[in-house]
Design a protein around this motif. Structure first.
Motif, PDB file in Angstrom:
ATOM      1  N   ASN A  11     -41.688  26.743 -58.326  1.00  0.00           N
ATOM      2  CA  ASN A  11     -40.423  26.731 -59.057  1.00  0.00           C
ATOM      3  C   ASN A  11     -39.647  28.034 -58.905  1.00  0.00           C
ATOM      4  O   ASN A  11     -38.916  28.451 -59.807  1.00  0.00           O
ATOM      5  CB  ASN A  11     -40.667  26.458 -60.552  1.00  0.00           C
ATOM      6  N   HIS A  12     -39.809  28.704 -57.747  1.00  0.00           N
ATOM      7  CA  HIS A  12     -39.032  29.908 -57.475  1.00  0.00           C
ATOM      8  C   HIS A  12     -37.864  29.528 -56.589  1.00  0.00           C
ATOM      9  O   HIS A  12     -37.788  29.905 -55.435  1.00  0.00           O
ATOM     10  CB  HIS A  12     -39.901  30.979 -56.797  1.00  0.00           C
ATOM     11  N   ALA A  13     -36.948  28.780 -57.117  1.00  0.00           N
ATOM     12  CA  ALA A  13     -35.811  28.341 -56.317  1.00  0.00           C
ATOM     13  C   ALA A  13     -34.901  29.495 -55.960  1.00  0.00           C
ATOM     14  O   ALA A  13     -34.098  29.414 -55.047  1.00  0.00           O
ATOM     15  CB  ALA A  13     -35.013  27.279 -57.076  1.00  0.00           C
ATOM     16  N   GLN A  14     -35.021  30.605 -56.710  1.00  0.00           N
ATOM     17  CA  GLN A  14     -34.162  31.742 -56.471  1.00  0.00           C
ATOM     18  C   GLN A  14     -34.739  32.634 -55.380  1.00  0.00           C
ATOM     19  O   GLN A  14     -34.856  33.829 -55.537  1.00  0.00           O
ATOM     20  CB  GLN A  14     -33.984  32.556 -57.759  1.00  0.00           C
ATOM     21  N   SER A  15     -35.060  32.049 -54.198  1.00  0.00           N
ATOM     22  CA  SER A  15     -35.707  32.815 -53.137  1.00  0.00           C
ATOM     23  C   SER A  15     -34.748  33.710 -52.394  1.00  0.00           C
ATOM     24  O   SER A  15     -35.166  34.591 -51.659  1.00  0.00           O
ATOM     25  CB  SER A  15     -36.366  31.869 -52.121  1.00  0.00           C
ATOM     26  N   ALA A  16     -33.434  33.481 -52.516  1.00  0.00           N
ATOM     27  CA  ALA A  16     -32.480  34.314 -51.793  1.00  0.00           C
ATOM     28  C   ALA A  16     -32.525  35.739 -52.326  1.00  0.00           C
ATOM     29  O   ALA A  16     -32.590  35.973 -53.522  1.00  0.00           O
ATOM     30  CB  ALA A  16     -31.072  33.755 -51.942  1.00  0.00           C
ATOM     31  N   THR A  17     -32.534  36.704 -51.405  1.00  0.00           N
ATOM     32  CA  THR A  17     -32.562  38.094 -51.800  1.00  0.00           C
ATOM     33  C   THR A  17     -31.480  38.848 -51.058  1.00  0.00           C
ATOM     34  O   THR A  17     -30.822  38.313 -50.187  1.00  0.00           O
ATOM     35  CB  THR A  17     -33.931  38.726 -51.483  1.00  0.00           C
ATOM     36  N   THR A  18     -31.327  40.084 -51.415  1.00  0.00           N
ATOM     37  CA  THR A  18     -30.323  40.923 -50.765  1.00  0.00           C
ATOM     38  C   THR A  18     -31.015  41.979 -49.937  1.00  0.00           C
ATOM     39  O   THR A  18     -32.207  41.906 -49.688  1.00  0.00           O
ATOM     40  CB  THR A  18     -29.432  41.566 -51.824  1.00  0.00           C
ATOM     41  N   ASN A  19     -30.250  43.006 -49.549  1.00  0.00           N
ATOM     42  CA  ASN A  19     -30.791  44.118 -48.771  1.00  0.00           C
ATOM     43  C   ASN A  19     -31.444  43.659 -47.472  1.00  0.00           C
ATOM     44  O   ASN A  19     -32.478  44.169 -47.056  1.00  0.00           O
ATOM     45  CB  ASN A  19     -31.817  44.923 -49.587  1.00  0.00           C
ATOM     46  N   GLY A  20     -30.856  42.632 -46.848  1.00  0.00           N
ATOM     47  CA  GLY A  20     -31.332  42.235 -45.527  1.00  0.00           C
ATOM     48  C   GLY A  20     -32.503  41.288 -45.533  1.00  0.00           C
ATOM     49  O   GLY A  20     -33.046  40.975 -44.480  1.00  0.00           O
ATOM     50  N   ALA A  21     -32.981  40.828 -46.682  1.00  0.00           N
ATOM     51  CA  ALA A  21     -34.114  39.920 -46.713  1.00  0.00           C
ATOM     52  C   ALA A  21     -33.696  38.544 -46.232  1.00  0.00           C
ATOM     53  O   ALA A  21     -32.524  38.194 -46.261  1.00  0.00           O
ATOM     54  CB  ALA A  21     -34.673  39.832 -48.139  1.00  0.00           C
ATOM     55  N   VAL A  22     -34.681  37.762 -45.801  1.00  0.00           N
ATOM     56  CA  VAL A  22     -34.413  36.410 -45.337  1.00  0.00           C
ATOM     57  C   VAL A  22     -33.991  35.538 -46.501  1.00  0.00           C
ATOM     58  O   VAL A  22     -34.572  35.584 -47.583  1.00  0.00           O
ATOM     59  CB  VAL A  22     -35.686  35.818 -44.683  1.00  0.00           C
ATOM     60  N   VAL A  23     -32.944  34.722 -46.293  1.00  0.00           N
ATOM     61  CA  VAL A  23     -32.464  33.803 -47.326  1.00  0.00           C
ATOM     62  C   VAL A  23     -32.987  32.417 -47.000  1.00  0.00           C
ATOM     63  O   VAL A  23     -32.701  31.862 -45.944  1.00  0.00           O
ATOM     64  CB  VAL A  23     -30.926  33.790 -47.365  1.00  0.00           C
ATOM     65  N   LEU A  24     -33.761  31.851 -47.883  1.00  0.00           N
ATOM     66  CA  LEU A  24     -34.360  30.552 -47.646  1.00  0.00           C
ATOM     67  C   LEU A  24     -33.422  29.442 -48.087  1.00  0.00           C
ATOM     68  O   LEU A  24     -32.627  29.619 -49.000  1.00  0.00           O
ATOM     69  CB  LEU A  24     -35.685  30.447 -48.410  1.00  0.00           C
ATOM     70  N   PRO A  25     -33.517  28.266 -47.450  1.00  0.00           N
ATOM     71  CA  PRO A  25     -32.622  27.170 -47.777  1.00  0.00           C
ATOM     72  C   PRO A  25     -32.913  26.576 -49.143  1.00  0.00           C
ATOM     73  O   PRO A  25     -34.011  26.727 -49.670  1.00  0.00           O
ATOM     74  CB  PRO A  25     -32.887  26.159 -46.670  1.00  0.00           C
ATOM     75  N   TYR A  79     -27.837  19.130 -40.339  1.00  0.00           N
ATOM     76  CA  TYR A  79     -28.938  19.271 -41.295  1.00  0.00           C
ATOM     77  C   TYR A  79     -29.932  20.334 -40.807  1.00  0.00           C
ATOM     78  O   TYR A  79     -30.326  21.242 -41.555  1.00  0.00           O
ATOM     79  CB  TYR A  79     -29.628  17.917 -41.444  1.00  0.00           C
ATOM     80  N   MET A  80     -30.334  20.231 -39.535  1.00  0.00           N
ATOM     81  CA  MET A  80     -31.303  21.183 -38.981  1.00  0.00           C
ATOM     82  C   MET A  80     -30.692  22.574 -38.853  1.00  0.00           C
ATOM     83  O   MET A  80     -31.358  23.583 -39.115  1.00  0.00           O
ATOM     84  CB  MET A  80     -31.806  20.691 -37.626  1.00  0.00           C
ATOM     85  N   ARG A  81     -29.439  22.624 -38.447  1.00  0.00           N
ATOM     86  CA  ARG A  81     -28.772  23.922 -38.301  1.00  0.00           C
ATOM     87  C   ARG A  81     -28.691  24.642 -39.637  1.00  0.00           C
ATOM     88  O   ARG A  81     -28.914  25.857 -39.718  1.00  0.00           O
ATOM     89  CB  ARG A  81     -27.373  23.738 -37.714  1.00  0.00           C
ATOM     90  N   ASP A  82     -28.377  23.893 -40.697  1.00  0.00           N
ATOM     91  CA  ASP A  82     -28.289  24.512 -42.022  1.00  0.00           C
ATOM     92  C   ASP A  82     -29.630  25.120 -42.427  1.00  0.00           C
ATOM     93  O   ASP A  82     -29.683  26.204 -43.004  1.00  0.00           O
ATOM     94  CB  ASP A  82     -27.843  23.482 -43.062  1.00  0.00           C
ATOM     95  N   ILE A  83     -30.720  24.403 -42.123  1.00  0.00           N
ATOM     96  CA  ILE A  83     -32.047  24.924 -42.449  1.00  0.00           C
ATOM     97  C   ILE A  83     -32.321  26.201 -41.673  1.00  0.00           C
ATOM     98  O   ILE A  83     -32.721  27.229 -42.234  1.00  0.00           O
ATOM     99  CB  ILE A  83     -33.133  23.878 -42.146  1.00  0.00           C
ATOM    100  N   LEU A  84     -32.088  26.144 -40.364  1.00  0.00           N
ATOM    101  CA  LEU A  84     -32.386  27.299 -39.518  1.00  0.00           C
ATOM    102  C   LEU A  84     -31.501  28.500 -39.835  1.00  0.00           C
ATOM    103  O   LEU A  84     -31.962  29.644 -39.838  1.00  0.00           O
ATOM    104  CB  LEU A  84     -32.245  26.915 -38.043  1.00  0.00           C
ATOM    105  N   MET A  85     -30.243  28.242 -40.101  1.00  0.00           N
ATOM    106  CA  MET A  85     -29.328  29.343 -40.373  1.00  0.00           C
ATOM    107  C   MET A  85     -29.678  30.071 -41.656  1.00  0.00           C
ATOM    108  O   MET A  85     -29.381  31.256 -41.826  1.00  0.00           O
ATOM    109  CB  MET A  85     -27.886  28.838 -40.434  1.00  0.00           C
TER     110      MET A  85
END
Length: 406
Positions: A11-25, A79-85
């Motif tokens: 339940n950690h939907a807030q996986s997006a981070t800043t400072n250059g970290a990877v942003v998960l879909p 759909y796939m591009r959105d995931i990868l991006m």
């Protein structure tokens, strides 16, 4: 079973981070844990200016949810591009970010499998994602992945196989001892391209820390060629060129029914494998071609053909052969021909090997009761039994003649 591309398992939907970290879909994007083996993916080769290689989209398409597979290519692509991006920062593609991307994908799969907790699923998933990831590796030389004979093979070899007679084969071959055939086979440019393609693959493996299967239990260095897209090329090499020769020279071990292969390269040198111990191959017929580099030593030594029963028996003087590698030249022999490689004392040597197998021969061998016609020791034992039988019969006849005379 669906796999959350965002790894939103706790339940950690807030996986997006800043400072250059990877942003998960977001959690709405889902991929299957296991690919659809029956689905035929679309081709994306005609799409230009893609952030990712078209091969990646074709591979990833098998992992789409079942409801997505029947949709239009444009919908699947988006759909796939959105995931990868979501795995890349600001949509910019660099080598370093590609490495990060694959590490994230592999970590995602590993996390999903650890939740599942099944060892069988873990192995299957690793194999599937490995194929998907490696298919996205950009090849340096696309012409390697098709078997265009004039670009791969020397003209004399092509002509000999085209004529397809024992005489034509022997016209380009040497047979230093029975069952060992040597001949010039590969074009120098093909050898160089294959060497650079292997180096490209190994750099990618090193950068991504991706775990790969080594060629066999004896070689710690080298790569399985099927792992980065050369399976179809090697299939054609076996079917169109190795099998016709094997049909003539190795019919007793299934030479005419070769139907699968294990193709790989091995590397020898001071910082690689140095030598290879005495062994037999897991093949009916083995093709061994030196790709090159500058080196000293590394001779192959052969010591006779043996079945499982006699694999450790003594070598006869007529079975001894030492062979020095020449770049572009091939050695063709039965897999059960005992051999090894002496130490490479300087430089670096790389060889291409294709273990050719026959499922028909292997099945028939299960029911074999008599000695093997191709095992030299079996034949020697058979000859000894025949000689003993003849001597005993002769002695019995002489004895009867003596009794009759008296």
């Amino acid at each position: 079973m669906a796999l959350e591309a965002s790894i939103d398992r706790r339940n950690h939907a807030q996986s997006a981070t800043t400072n250059g970290a990877v942003v998960l879909p977001p959690a709405s994007y889902r991929l299957r844990l296991n690919p659809s083996s029956e689905h035929k993916p679309d081709s994306y080769d005609d799409l230009h200016q893609l952030e990712f290689t078209p091969l990646l989209f074709s591979s990833l398409e098998r992992y789409l949810p079942p409801t997505m597979l029947s949709m239009s290519r444009d919908v699947k692509f988006q759909y796939m591009r959105d995931i990868l991006m979501k795995y890349s920062r600001d949509g910019e593609r660099t080598r370093e970010k590609d490495v990060l991307l694959w590490q994230v994908i592999c970590a995602t799969i590993q996390s999903a499998v650890s939740v599942v907790g099944s060892e069988a699923q873990r192995v299957q998933t690793e194999d599937n994602i490995k194929l998907s990831v490696l298919s996205s590796l950009q090849p340096l030389h696309r012409e390697l992945f098709t078997m265009h004979a004039p670009s791969v093979l020397v003209p004399a070899f092509v002509k000999a196989v085209r004529d397809n007679t024992e005489a034509s084969f022997r016209s380009i071959m040497a047979e230093p001892i029975p069952g060992i055939y040597t001949f010039e086979m590969l074009q120098p440019r093909f050898c160089e391209m294959l060497l650079s393609e292997v180096e490209n693959f190994e750099r990618w493996v090193h950068d991504t820390r991706f775990r790969i299967m080594r060629p066999n239990t004896m070689n710690k260095f080298g790569a399985v060629l099927d792992d980065f897209g050369l399976e179809a090329m090697l299939d054609k090499l076996m079917n169109d060129f190795i099998r016709p020769i094997s049909k003539v020279f190795f019919p007793e071990v299934g030479g005419s029914t070769l139907d699968s292969h294990h193709g790989f390269v091995v590397e020898y040198g001071m910082d690689r494998d140095v030598e290879l111990g005495f062994h037999v191959d897991d093949s009916e017929v083995t093709l061994n071609v030196c790709l090159g580099r500058e080196f000293s030593g590394g001779e192959l030594f052969f010591r006779g053909v043996r079945c499982d029963k006699h694999v450790n028996t003594e070598t006869q003087s007529e079975e001894i052969l030492d062979y020095s590698h020449v770049p572009g030249y091939a050695v063709l022999h039965r897999g059960r021909h005992r051999h090894g490689a002496r130490a490479t004392t300087s430089g670096s040597r790389v060889n291409l090997l294709v273990w050719c197998r026959s499922s028909v021969f292997r099945e028939l061998k299960k029911y074999q009761k008599e000695c093997s016609s191709w095992c030299a020791e079996c034949q020697r034992e058979k000859k000894e039994r025949q000689c003993f039988s003849i001597a005993a019969t002769k002695q019995e006849l002489l004895k009867r003649i003596g009794n009759t005379s008296s």
